[in-house]
Design an enzyme around this catalytic site. Structure first.
Site, PDB file in Angstrom:
ATOM      1  N   SER A  52      24.370  45.868  61.277  1.00  0.00           N
ATOM      2  CA  SER A  52      23.978  46.478  62.552  1.00  0.00           C
ATOM      3  C   SER A  52      23.202  47.778  62.327  1.00  0.00           C
ATOM      4  O   SER A  52      22.581  48.292  63.253  1.00  0.00           O
ATOM      5  CB  SER A  52      25.202  46.734  63.429  1.00  0.00           C
ATOM      6  OG  SER A  52      26.093  47.633  62.805  1.00  0.00           O
ATOM      7  N   HIS A  53      23.214  48.326  61.097  1.00  0.00           N
ATOM      8  CA  HIS A  53      22.501  49.580  60.836  1.00  0.00           C
ATOM      9  C   HIS A  53      21.656  49.543  59.568  1.00  0.00           C
ATOM     10  O   HIS A  53      21.321  50.580  59.011  1.00  0.00           O
ATOM     11  CB  HIS A  53      23.482  50.762  60.847  1.00  0.00           C
ATOM     12  CG  HIS A  53      24.007  51.003  62.226  1.00  0.00           C
ATOM     13  ND1 HIS A  53      25.036  50.264  62.776  1.00  0.00           N
ATOM     14  CD2 HIS A  53      23.601  51.841  63.201  1.00  0.00           C
ATOM     15  CE1 HIS A  53      25.249  50.655  64.012  1.00  0.00           C
ATOM     16  NE2 HIS A  53      24.403  51.615  64.300  1.00  0.00           N
ATOM     17  N   ASP A 193      25.745  45.583  67.202  1.00  0.00           N
ATOM     18  CA  ASP A 193      26.296  44.230  67.081  1.00  0.00           C
ATOM     19  C   ASP A 193      26.111  43.433  68.366  1.00  0.00           C
ATOM     20  O   ASP A 193      25.972  42.207  68.321  1.00  0.00           O
ATOM     21  CB  ASP A 193      27.783  44.294  66.685  1.00  0.00           C
ATOM     22  CG  ASP A 193      27.942  44.502  65.180  1.00  0.00           C
ATOM     23  OD1 ASP A 193      27.121  43.963  64.412  1.00  0.00           O
ATOM     24  OD2 ASP A 193      28.864  45.233  64.785  1.00  0.00           O
TER      25      ASP A 193
HETATM   26  P1  NDP Z   1      33.535  47.382  62.242  1.00  0.00           P
HETATM   27  O1  NDP Z   1      34.396  47.031  63.392  1.00  0.00           O
HETATM   28  O2  NDP Z   1      32.729  46.310  61.627  1.00  0.00           O
HETATM   29  O3  NDP Z   1      34.403  48.021  61.076  1.00  0.00           O
HETATM   30  C1  NDP Z   1      35.133  49.192  61.310  1.00  0.00           C
HETATM   31  C2  NDP Z   1      35.898  49.574  60.060  1.00  0.00           C
HETATM   32  O4  NDP Z   1      36.975  48.660  59.883  1.00  0.00           O
HETATM   33  C3  NDP Z   1      35.074  49.499  58.788  1.00  0.00           C
HETATM   34  O5  NDP Z   1      35.446  50.541  57.951  1.00  0.00           O
HETATM   35  C4  NDP Z   1      35.436  48.133  58.216  1.00  0.00           C
HETATM   36  O6  NDP Z   1      35.298  48.062  56.802  1.00  0.00           O
HETATM   37  C5  NDP Z   1      36.865  48.006  58.622  1.00  0.00           C
HETATM   38  N1  NDP Z   1      37.298  46.631  58.817  1.00  0.00           N
HETATM   39  C6  NDP Z   1      36.644  45.651  59.475  1.00  0.00           C
HETATM   40  N2  NDP Z   1      37.370  44.534  59.486  1.00  0.00           N
HETATM   41  C7  NDP Z   1      38.517  44.796  58.786  1.00  0.00           C
HETATM   42  C8  NDP Z   1      39.670  44.046  58.446  1.00  0.00           C
HETATM   43  N3  NDP Z   1      39.805  42.778  58.807  1.00  0.00           N
HETATM   44  N4  NDP Z   1      40.633  44.647  57.728  1.00  0.00           N
HETATM   45  C9  NDP Z   1      40.518  45.943  57.362  1.00  0.00           C
HETATM   46  N5  NDP Z   1      39.443  46.708  57.653  1.00  0.00           N
HETATM   47  C10 NDP Z   1      38.461  46.135  58.373  1.00  0.00           C
HETATM   48  O7  NDP Z   1      32.579  48.609  62.630  1.00  0.00           O
HETATM   49  P2  NDP Z   1      31.911  48.929  64.022  1.00  0.00           P
HETATM   50  O8  NDP Z   1      31.295  47.679  64.503  1.00  0.00           O
HETATM   51  O9  NDP Z   1      32.881  49.618  64.905  1.00  0.00           O
HETATM   52  O10 NDP Z   1      30.776  49.953  63.604  1.00  0.00           O
HETATM   53  C11 NDP Z   1      29.678  49.485  62.846  1.00  0.00           C
HETATM   54  C12 NDP Z   1      28.805  50.625  62.447  1.00  0.00           C
HETATM   55  O11 NDP Z   1      28.108  51.121  63.576  1.00  0.00           O
HETATM   56  C13 NDP Z   1      29.505  51.830  61.830  1.00  0.00           C
HETATM   57  O12 NDP Z   1      28.912  52.086  60.576  1.00  0.00           O
HETATM   58  C14 NDP Z   1      29.219  52.967  62.796  1.00  0.00           C
HETATM   59  O13 NDP Z   1      29.050  54.225  62.183  1.00  0.00           O
HETATM   60  C15 NDP Z   1      27.912  52.504  63.411  1.00  0.00           C
HETATM   61  N6  NDP Z   1      27.683  53.154  64.687  1.00  0.00           N
HETATM   62  C16 NDP Z   1      26.792  54.186  64.729  1.00  0.00           C
HETATM   63  C17 NDP Z   1      26.579  54.864  65.907  1.00  0.00           C
HETATM   64  C18 NDP Z   1      25.669  56.039  65.971  1.00  0.00           C
HETATM   65  O14 NDP Z   1      25.568  56.646  67.023  1.00  0.00           O
HETATM   66  N7  NDP Z   1      25.014  56.407  64.912  1.00  0.00           N
HETATM   67  C19 NDP Z   1      27.263  54.464  67.153  1.00  0.00           C
HETATM   68  C20 NDP Z   1      28.206  53.393  66.962  1.00  0.00           C
HETATM   69  C21 NDP Z   1      28.397  52.754  65.780  1.00  0.00           C
HETATM   70  P3  NDP Z   1      33.996  47.344  56.128  1.00  0.00           P
HETATM   71  O15 NDP Z   1      32.880  48.316  56.326  1.00  0.00           O
HETATM   72  O16 NDP Z   1      34.372  47.125  54.708  1.00  0.00           O
HETATM   73  O17 NDP Z   1      33.796  46.055  56.879  1.00  0.00           O
HETATM   74  O1  PYC Z   2      25.416  50.551  67.205  1.00  0.00           O
HETATM   75  O2  PYC Z   2      26.347  51.597  68.892  1.00  0.00           O
HETATM   76  C1  PYC Z   2      25.500  51.524  67.984  1.00  0.00           C
HETATM   77  C2  PYC Z   2      24.574  52.654  67.797  1.00  0.00           C
HETATM   78  C3  PYC Z   2      24.236  53.602  68.681  1.00  0.00           C
HETATM   79  C4  PYC Z   2      23.336  54.455  68.053  1.00  0.00           C
HETATM   80  C5  PYC Z   2      23.144  53.988  66.804  1.00  0.00           C
HETATM   81  N1  PYC Z   2      23.926  52.901  66.659  1.00  0.00           N
END
Ligand code: NDP
Ligand code: PYC
Length: 339
Positions: A52-53, A193
């Site tokens: 997703s990033h 996502d």
């Molecule tokens: P996920 O739900 O995919 O994962 C969240 C965390 O949980 C990760 O550390 C992941 O590890 C871990 N994880 C996932 N599945 C399991 C499991 N079954 N058992 C144990 N640990 C698990 O992440 P999100 O979808 O919530 O976020 C994705 C990305 O989006 C992040 O990097 C976040 O920083 C980014 N984001 C950025 C934003 C921005 O404004 N810049 C805004 C929102 C999100 P692993 O990585 O190993 O899968």
């Molecule tokens: O995936 O939610 C997101 C997000 C917002 C800004 C950058 N990533």
């Protein structure tokens, strides 16, 4: 740009992907130093399978830079505001170069005081958050960071979006292995996502989002077009998201997720907000013992049946990428080469 599937996957060396991305960012208005930081960040996400990033974000970076919404040549201004606090005005540029500019001062303060915080404002963060914390834990520090994004999440019990997807990332050293790292949006799903699901025509699980009428939906497109996301874990995720707004925006001097207006910049995608990073030096209270205690906790969790740690999937992907190259969809690579 799509997530690679086995049929269309190509693999290229990390350095080649980084160089390709660096050229794209430069061509679309970034200074060389900003382009290098963004390229390393984006290539690292792709390498670790953080789709997703990873390169999926490149068209968004490009359209944002082309729209004039973000300044790719901004020079961050670092201020030493207190013994344990560094503030950076990113001057409308990206957050990662602001962090890079403050890194040495922040490390000095953390090593001498045991704890220090970095408050970044007037910044754009469009990336995964773990690359901002993981390197500090590799140096023996505990790191916690929060960033707010664009309004698209309805607070629990409310009717309209207020919060961003507001991730929280944490990293801590662990004896004998890579640091423990988690990085998670406080929304039920990251916006990136939802976009990937919409593109693939995949339904969302119930409880992730609502449509324009505020009704629960599994249609990713309906969430993106006038609908909204929900916090994870009902009131608990909602409280964490509220905390992120307070720490990343109210404390730093950045915008809340609902406060900026990008409508006059068609193509703008990057949230203009703020970020907080807190570092703790565990050697000040525990000597070398913290990493051993981390290890003990992990072992106990594994004995209890845990099969996967947060961060483990990324490290698995990283190991494959270091042997075979970074995986990406063939059409994504072609699109990058065109850009
Ligand atoms: P996920 O739900 O995919 O994962 C969240 C965390 O949980 C990760 O550390 C992941 O590890 C871990 N994880 C996932 N599945 C399991 C499991 N079954 N058992 C144990 N640990 C698990 O992440 P999100 O979808 O919530 O976020 C994705 C990305 O989006 C992040 O990097 C976040 O920083 C980014 N984001 C950025 C934003 C921005 O404004 N810049 C805004 C929102 C999100 P692993 O990585 O190993 O899968
Ligand atoms: O995936 O939610 C997101 C997000 C917002 C800004 C950058 N990533």
């Amino acid at each position: 740009m799509s997530v690679p599937d086995s049929a269309s996957t190509v693999r290229i060396p990390f350095t080649e992907l980084s160089a390709l991305l660096r050229g794209i960012f430069q061509r679309h208005g970034c200074s060389d130093s900003v382009a290098a930081v963004l390229a390393h960040n984006c290539a690292s996400a792709q390498r670790d399978g953080a789709h997703s990033h990873g390169v999926f974000r490149v068209p968004g970076y490009v359209s944002t830079l082309d729209s004039g919404w973000v300044d790719g040549k901004a020079e961050p201004r670092v201020s030493d505001v207190a013994s344990g606090l560094v503030s950076v005005d990113a001057f409308g540029g990206f957050a990662q170069p602001a962090l890079a500019a403050a890194r040495d001062l922040l490390l000095d303060k953390t090593r001498s005081a045991g704890v220090a915080a970095l408050a970044i404002h007037n910044s754009h963060h469009f990336a995964a958050l773990w690359p901002d914390v993981e390197p500090f834990a590799e140096q023996g520090l505990i790191a916690l960071s929060v960033v707010n994004s664009m309004t698209c999440v309805v607070p629990h019990g409310a009717r309209k979006p207020v919060f961003g997807t507001n991730p929280i990332a944490f990293a801590a050293p662990c004896e004998g292995q890579a640091p423990i790292v988690f990085d998670m949006a406080t929304s039920a799903m990251a916006h990136g996502d939802v976009q990937l699901a919409a593109r693939a025509g995949r339904p969302l699980p119930l409880g992730v989002g609502v449509d324009a009428a505020g009704e629960p939906t599994t249609d990713a497109q309906a969430v993106l077009e006038g609908g909204a996301l929900l916090p994870f874990g009902d009131h608990k995720g909602s409280a964490l998201s509220m905390m992120v707004e307070l720490l990343a925006a109210a404390l730093t001097g950045g915008h809340f997720s609902w406060e900026f207006d990008w409508t006059r910049h068609p193509g703008a995608k990057t949230p203009w907000t703020g970020q907080l990073l807190v570092l703790i030096d565990p050697s000040k209270t525990q000597g070398q013992r913290f990493a051993q205690r981390s290890r003990a906790l992990l072992e106990r969790m594994q004995e209890a049946g845990l099969s996967r740690l947060p961060g483990e999937r990324r490290h698995h992907e990283r190991a494959i990428a270091s042997r075979e190259g970074v995986a990406l969809a063939a059409e994504a690579l072609a699109q990058l080469r065109e850009l």
